[in-house]
Design an enzyme around this catalytic site. Sequence first.
Site, PDB file in Angstrom:
ATOM      1  N   HIS A  26       0.827  -1.210   0.000  1.00 59.62           N
ATOM      2  CA  HIS A  26       0.000   0.000   0.000  1.00 59.62           C
ATOM      3  C   HIS A  26       0.856   1.253   0.000  1.00 59.62           C
ATOM      4  CE1 HIS A  26      -4.126  -1.668   1.070  1.00 59.62           C
ATOM      5  NE2 HIS A  26      -3.345  -2.728   1.083  1.00 59.62           N
ATOM      6  N   ASP A 127      -4.815   6.356   2.086  1.00 59.27           N
ATOM      7  CA  ASP A 127      -5.077   4.986   1.652  1.00 59.27           C
ATOM      8  C   ASP A 127      -6.506   4.580   1.994  1.00 59.27           C
ATOM      9  OD1 ASP A 127      -3.437   2.302   0.898  1.00 59.27           O
ATOM     10  OD2 ASP A 127      -5.011   1.832   2.351  1.00 59.27           O
ATOM     11  N   ALA A 355      14.456 -10.324  -4.277  1.00 56.75           N
ATOM     12  CA  ALA A 355      15.045 -10.446  -5.612  1.00 56.75           C
ATOM     13  C   ALA A 355      14.704  -9.187  -6.397  1.00 56.75           C
ATOM     14  CB  ALA A 355      14.504 -11.682  -6.330  1.00 56.75           C
ATOM     15  N   HIS A 372       1.069 -14.349  -7.485  1.00 58.02           N
ATOM     16  CA  HIS A 372      -0.126 -14.366  -6.644  1.00 58.02           C
ATOM     17  C   HIS A 372      -1.137 -13.318  -7.087  1.00 58.02           C
ATOM     18  CE1 HIS A 372       2.255 -11.092  -5.258  1.00 58.02           C
ATOM     19  NE2 HIS A 372       1.528 -10.820  -4.199  1.00 58.02           N
ATOM     20  N   TRP A 375      -1.490  -6.550  -6.834  1.00 57.02           N
ATOM     21  CA  TRP A 375      -1.619  -5.525  -7.870  1.00 57.02           C
ATOM     22  C   TRP A 375      -0.288  -4.894  -8.255  1.00 57.02           C
ATOM     23  CZ3 TRP A 375      -5.081  -5.097 -11.340  1.00 57.02           C
ATOM     24  CH2 TRP A 375      -5.216  -3.928 -12.093  1.00 57.02           C
ATOM     25  N   SER A 377       2.674  -6.333  -8.273  1.00 51.68           N
ATOM     26  CA  SER A 377       3.348  -7.304  -9.145  1.00 51.68           C
ATOM     27  C   SER A 377       2.696  -7.349 -10.518  1.00 51.68           C
ATOM     28  CB  SER A 377       3.316  -8.695  -8.498  1.00 51.68           C
ATOM     29  OG  SER A 377       4.153  -8.753  -7.368  1.00 51.68           O
ATOM     30  N   GLU A 380       3.875  -4.390 -12.530  1.00 54.50           N
ATOM     31  CA  GLU A 380       5.276  -4.548 -12.933  1.00 54.50           C
ATOM     32  C   GLU A 380       5.381  -5.488 -14.125  1.00 54.50           C
ATOM     33  OE1 GLU A 380       7.045  -3.775  -8.418  1.00 54.50           O
ATOM     34  OE2 GLU A 380       7.205  -5.769  -9.332  1.00 54.50           O
TER      35      GLU A 380
END
Length: 478
Positions: A26, A127, A355, A372, A375, A377, A380
């Site tokens: 977040h 947020d 990583a 998984h 959002w 990831s 990206e």
Amino acid sequence: MAPAPTAGADATPPHLLLVPFPAQGHALPLFDFAALLAARGLRLTVVTTPANAGDLVPLLTAHPNCVHPLTLPFPSHPSLPAGLENTKNCPPVYFAVFIHALAALHRPVLAWAKEQSEHPVVAVISDFFCGWTQPLSVELGIPRIVFTPSGVLGTAVPHSLFRRHVNKRPVERDDGFKVTFPKIPGEPAYQWRELSMVYRTYIEGLAEELAGESQSLKQNFLWNLESWGFVSNTFRALEGRYLDTPLEDLSFRRVWAVGPLAPDTDAAGERGGKAAVAAGNLSAWLDAFPEGSVVYVCFGSQAVQTPAVAAALAEALERSAVPFVWVVSQDGVVPEDFEGRAAVAKRGMVVRGWAPQVAALRHAAVGWFMTHCGWNSVLEAVAAGVPMLAWPMSADQFVNARLLVEDAGVAVRACAGGIGVAPDPNDLATVLADAVGEKGSVARARAKELAGEAAIAVRSGGSSHQDLEQLVHEIRML
């Protein structure tokens, strides 16, 4: 996303109060958004607590004249361990308690804001887990903008649940029980187990002593629906279906789509802390493989796989014979001898801890991302043009997986998903082999196309750039 040229700097730039939620997924995208605002000359004060202040350092270093911290003690709560200031080690059952405890910042933040006579705050950006800032903004007589680290669909679904108070419980937690969202385009439906654990915990009931905190969780989302509008880390080419018309489940509020806010490789590297493998070493290892042949496997910083799930994944990777990089969290498990066998075969690498994900996804050898569907990831991967093997676990991830597979066409389902749900190794091996083969060509092509659309969105004249400039203009008008 570079700022557009302006006629000149304001003598007194607008002063914004930013309130992040202390969870990596977040806070980091909100800081990326804050950097865009600071680059346009806005003055920002960011609320933080002592244990989370370090996360602000890159933003403060990059914009020392525009961004300032407001460090306050994290409010204590009898049900939370002393020293817990972010969600990383917070048990899911206490998530509502954490949100409830954080809301106690209302009083000290209000007192601080009332003292800002020289640079009064003109708006609050916070947020969507900081709904308490809505009554705060009312007391200050200024608007509040909700920042959502999820996409529009991933934001509308939980707000719909709390708005409608969907409370029918499945018989013995029957996974066949579905919830439909009739006010969202396409009327998506999800199984009960696919809904956010935050909502399921709320509806299935907490311990009696936590009932008050549970109700405050619902109020958190209802307060969001009273805001001036939402800023979403998304873009029109990905979620135009949910941006074209104001959504009833978001109380018909305006949504500014300003994404993707995915950082560049250098910025992402700074966030890694103590890297288990240097970006250069991983890149050198990937250089040995043909373009698009490697599957990058990572389930985020907080998801820890059970031994059964890890064993199924390891077996599937071996059976599929696809080259892979498997990133395992610090607390994660890998079957005994698997890492050694992968090294001997020179076909796989296991990375423990952090990583360089952004750099890895942009390496030519990486052709797929088993994820998984968190959002950050997702964006990206989208920015890198890499298709995804969707393995959702919790939160908004099942909603994101549906969007990627059914709407965007940039993903295929790796397995049914869910925390602790182990796939059949043979089935998963087939999915892996098909993805890197000819059957994965459609998703690969669509991923490259979407990456181009994402790049256009954040350039001058693009949809996200225009939304950002419009938002900054409206803030200046305040």
